[in-house]
Each structure stands twice: as structure tokens, then as C-alpha cells.
Design an enzyme around this catalytic site. Structure first.
Site, PDB file in Angstrom:
ATOM      1  N   ASN A  20     -64.891  24.538 -59.948  1.00 36.02           N
ATOM      2  CA  ASN A  20     -65.015  25.945 -60.790  1.00 36.02           C
ATOM      3  C   ASN A  20     -63.851  26.663 -59.693  1.00 36.02           C
ATOM      4  OD1 ASN A  20     -64.679  28.442 -61.806  1.00 36.02           O
ATOM      5  ND2 ASN A  20     -66.978  28.767 -61.628  1.00 36.02           N
ATOM      6  N   TRP A  21     -62.694  26.647 -60.142  1.00 39.23           N
ATOM      7  CA  TRP A  21     -61.458  27.229 -59.096  1.00 39.23           C
ATOM      8  C   TRP A  21     -61.531  28.885 -59.203  1.00 39.23           C
ATOM      9  CZ3 TRP A  21     -56.935  23.379 -59.700  1.00 39.23           C
ATOM     10  CH2 TRP A  21     -57.274  22.290 -59.075  1.00 39.23           C
ATOM     11  N   LYS A  22     -62.463  29.515 -60.177  1.00 39.27           N
ATOM     12  CA  LYS A  22     -62.471  30.944 -60.441  1.00 39.27           C
ATOM     13  C   LYS A  22     -61.083  31.353 -60.829  1.00 39.27           C
ATOM     14  CE  LYS A  22     -66.875  30.724 -58.430  1.00 39.27           C
ATOM     15  NZ  LYS A  22     -67.998  31.411 -57.871  1.00 39.27           N
ATOM     16  N   HIS A 109     -71.390  32.162 -67.184  1.00 45.82           N
ATOM     17  CA  HIS A 109     -71.303  31.859 -65.770  1.00 45.82           C
ATOM     18  C   HIS A 109     -71.940  33.270 -65.023  1.00 45.82           C
ATOM     19  CE1 HIS A 109     -70.096  32.101 -61.446  1.00 45.82           C
ATOM     20  NE2 HIS A 109     -70.093  30.793 -61.380  1.00 45.82           N
ATOM     21  N   GLU A 111     -71.067  35.423 -62.851  1.00 45.26           N
ATOM     22  CA  GLU A 111     -70.182  36.377 -62.770  1.00 45.26           C
ATOM     23  C   GLU A 111     -69.587  37.163 -64.017  1.00 45.26           C
ATOM     24  OE1 GLU A 111     -67.474  34.005 -60.472  1.00 45.26           O
ATOM     25  OE2 GLU A 111     -68.904  34.165 -58.592  1.00 45.26           O
ATOM     26  N   GLU A 181     -77.724  27.909 -61.320  1.00 40.54           N
ATOM     27  CA  GLU A 181     -77.029  28.559 -60.311  1.00 40.54           C
ATOM     28  C   GLU A 181     -78.013  29.688 -60.045  1.00 40.54           C
ATOM     29  OE1 GLU A 181     -72.595  27.334 -60.103  1.00 40.54           O
ATOM     30  OE2 GLU A 181     -72.704  28.989 -61.350  1.00 40.54           O
ATOM     31  N   GLY A 187     -71.648  31.824 -53.821  1.00 40.92           N
ATOM     32  CA  GLY A 187     -70.619  32.333 -53.079  1.00 40.92           C
ATOM     33  C   GLY A 187     -71.076  33.333 -51.798  1.00 40.92           C
ATOM     34  N   SER A 223     -73.263  27.728 -53.380  1.00 41.45           N
ATOM     35  CA  SER A 223     -72.851  27.487 -52.155  1.00 41.45           C
ATOM     36  C   SER A 223     -73.151  25.829 -51.751  1.00 41.45           C
ATOM     37  CB  SER A 223     -73.821  28.331 -51.099  1.00 41.45           C
ATOM     38  OG  SER A 223     -73.206  29.746 -51.120  1.00 41.45           O
ATOM     39  N   GLY A 245     -66.281  27.465 -53.975  1.00 41.43           N
ATOM     40  CA  GLY A 245     -65.844  27.484 -52.781  1.00 41.43           C
ATOM     41  C   GLY A 245     -65.220  26.233 -52.190  1.00 41.43           C
TER      42      GLY A 245
HETATM   43  P1  PGA Z   1     -69.923  28.843 -54.689  1.00 35.34           P
HETATM   44  O1  PGA Z   1     -69.692  29.038 -56.380  1.00 35.34           O
HETATM   45  O2  PGA Z   1     -69.825  27.246 -54.628  1.00 35.34           O
HETATM   46  O3  PGA Z   1     -68.913  29.305 -54.089  1.00 35.34           O
HETATM   47  O4  PGA Z   1     -71.240  29.286 -54.415  1.00 35.34           O
HETATM   48  C1  PGA Z   1     -70.501  28.321 -57.351  1.00 35.34           C
HETATM   49  C2  PGA Z   1     -70.074  29.052 -58.785  1.00 35.34           C
HETATM   50  O5  PGA Z   1     -70.106  30.235 -58.897  1.00 35.34           O
HETATM   51  O6  PGA Z   1     -70.206  28.062 -59.848  1.00 35.34           O
END
Ligand code: PGA
Length: 264
Positions: A20-22, A109, A111, A181, A187, A223, A245
Site C-alpha cells: 500500500n504505497w498510500k 482503510h 486512514e 490492521e 505507521g 508496521s 512503510g
Molecule cells: P504501515 O502501514 O505498514 O506503514 O504500518 C500499513 C497500512 O496502513 O496498510
């Protein structure tokens, strides 16, 4: 319809490593990373039961889809709108995603739940629309730190799964993947313990089994990185990862691929 998987029990799923490159990369940087991934993949053939999926920003999907055509990589969106067309300023439909070369989409997600206040009803419609329009759908669920502290984790997971899965036929559930998640681990560098992950994943699979006769893979996200992936991806209830990340560098992504292979 894109059927993501055909597993019927916990053990029979392939491993999915979804990058997931966001909004982290420009289109040019996205193409550079895809090129580096292709290079790594050419040196390490990926078996059929390990799926390497990339979710770049919408804008990079066409370029990346062309880049990975004919390889084991699949490209998907980080979001979609549930309607096919109409007055939805700034949104992208399932058909538009498919036209660009996407074969899957991430929905719900954390976010998006927190930053743009996506609620259960909209997420439910997005999951249904993605699947009925032929996209595999990764539904993200997970509790916040406060919810965990208050002992509400299992109730939160149950409500998030039930809302999305109840309206799906067993055939449609075969195009669903769930990503667990924990919001407090995304993150932050803080990763859930293997006990917490195993408990949540087993609960998720049990809840899905109560709602439908089909089964779906459950990925872990939050993470996930080369240091913790071998232990997490080896858990029988974990069928891959959703990676933020650590997916932004081909080297660390491929370390996760190796950990996924070792855990299969
Ligand atoms: P992260 O993000 O690996 O940077 O914690 C995971 C995600 O949001 O899918």
C-alpha cells in the site's frame, strides 16, 4: 468476476503481500519502484501461491499496470466510489479502476475511516460494488488504542465484519480478503504481539464462518517489516500482509516476500 481465492479453510489460502504505497510517491517514483521490483522478481521467481499486489496512487495505476503486465504482480486501487458514474466530484468508480488496469481495491482503510470519516454503511456499499463489478476487495478492519484498552477489540471487529459481509453471497465472499490492521500499529513502528495477532485473526475467521459458508484470507497490517515478518507471516491464521512503510523499497518488500515464502 475476479475470484481472489478458492480456499475453504484456514490453512488452504495462498500468501498475499499487498503493498500500500498510500500517497507516498510521485508517479515517477512509483514507476522507479515498480522497475526495481521487477528487477528483484526476475532474480527470484515467485511461486503461484504467493501473490504480489501493488496499490499505488490512482494516478500511477495505468503506468504501473503497463509495467507489470505479463508478470506475477497485480495492481489495484486504494479506494473507490460505489457508484458506476454520475455526479460524484473527485471520486473513481469500479469500472474506471478496471479500465486503468486495476484488479483489486482496498476499502475501509483506517486512514480513510479517520481522515474522511468513512462509516460502516459507505464501506459496506464499497465492498459490495467492488466485488459485483469484478474487483477483488481488501476490507481493512481494526481497533483503535482506546477501543483495545476498553476491552472492545472483539466487538469492534465483529461489527466491522458483520456490516460488510452480511450483504455478500458466499460466491462474492470468495473475492473478499480481510486485512486486520490495529489502528495503533499503523505507521507507528509499534507492532501487535503474535498472541494479539493470532487471537484477532482466529476471531475474524470465526466471525466470517458464522456469517457465511465461504472463507476469506486474513492479512495482517501495521508496521509489518523485515524484522517482524518471519514470526508474523509464519502464524497459521495469517495469510499475508498489507504493507505500508516497508513496501516503499524493493529490498524490504522482497524481504517480506522471502518471509512469506518461508512461512508457507
Ligand atoms: P504501515 O502501514 O505498514 O506503514 O504500518 C500499513 C497500512 O496502513 O496498510
Amino acid at each position: 468476476m475476479t475470484t481472489a481465492h478458492s480456499g475453504t479453510d484456514m490453512q488452504s489460502f495462498p500468501c498475499y503481500l499487498v503493498a500500500n504505497w498510500k500517497m507516498s510517491l510521485s508517479t515517477r517514483q512509483s514507476l522507479e519502484l515498480a522497475t526495481a521490483l521487477m528487477h528483484e522478481a526476475s532474480m527470484m521467481p515467485i511461486p503461484d501461491d504467493l501473490h504480489t499486489w501493488i496499490a499505488p496512487s490512482f494516478l500511477a495505476i495505468p503506468d504501473i499496470a503497463r509495467k507489470v503486465a505479463g508478470t506475477r504482480f497485480r495492481v489495484g486501487g486504494q479506494n473507490l466510489w460505489p457508484e458506476q458514474h454520475g455526479a460524484y466530484t473527485g471520486e473513481v468508480s469500479p469500472t474506471q479502476l478496471k479500465e486503468m488496469g486495476a484488479t483489486f481495491v482496498i476499502v475501509g482503510h483506517s486512514e480513510r475511516r479517520s481522515l474522511v470519516h468513512e462509516g460502516e454503511e459507505l464501506i459496506r456499499r464499497k465492498v459490495k460494488s467492488a466485488i459485483t463489478n469484478g474487483l477483488a476487495c481488501i476490507l481493512c478492519i481494526g481497533e483503535t488504542r482506546d477501543e483495545r484498552k476498553a476491552g472492545k477489540t472483539l466487538a469492534v471487529l465483529r461489527s466491522q465484519i458483520t456490516s460488510a459481509v452480511l450483504g455478500l453471497s458466499p460466491h462474492e465472499v470468495r473475492s473478499l480478503l480481510i486485512a486486520y490492521e490495529p489502528v495503533w500499529a499503523i505507521g507507528t513502528g509499534e507492532v501487535a504481539t503474535t498472541e494479539q495477532i493470532a487471537e484477532a485473526h482466529t476471531t475474524i475467521s470465526t466471525i466470517v464462518a458464522e456469517l457465511t459458508t465461504a472463507r476469506c484470507p486474513v492479512l495482517y497490517g501495521g508496521s509489518l517489516k523485515p524484522e517482524n515478518a518471519p514470526e508474523i507471516l509464519a502464524l497459521p491464521s495469517v495469510h499475508g500482509g498489507l504493507i505500508g512503510g516497508a513496501s516503499l523499497q524493493s529490498g524490504s518488500y522482497f524481504e517480506l516476500v522471502r518471509a512469506g515464502l518461508a512461512g508457507m
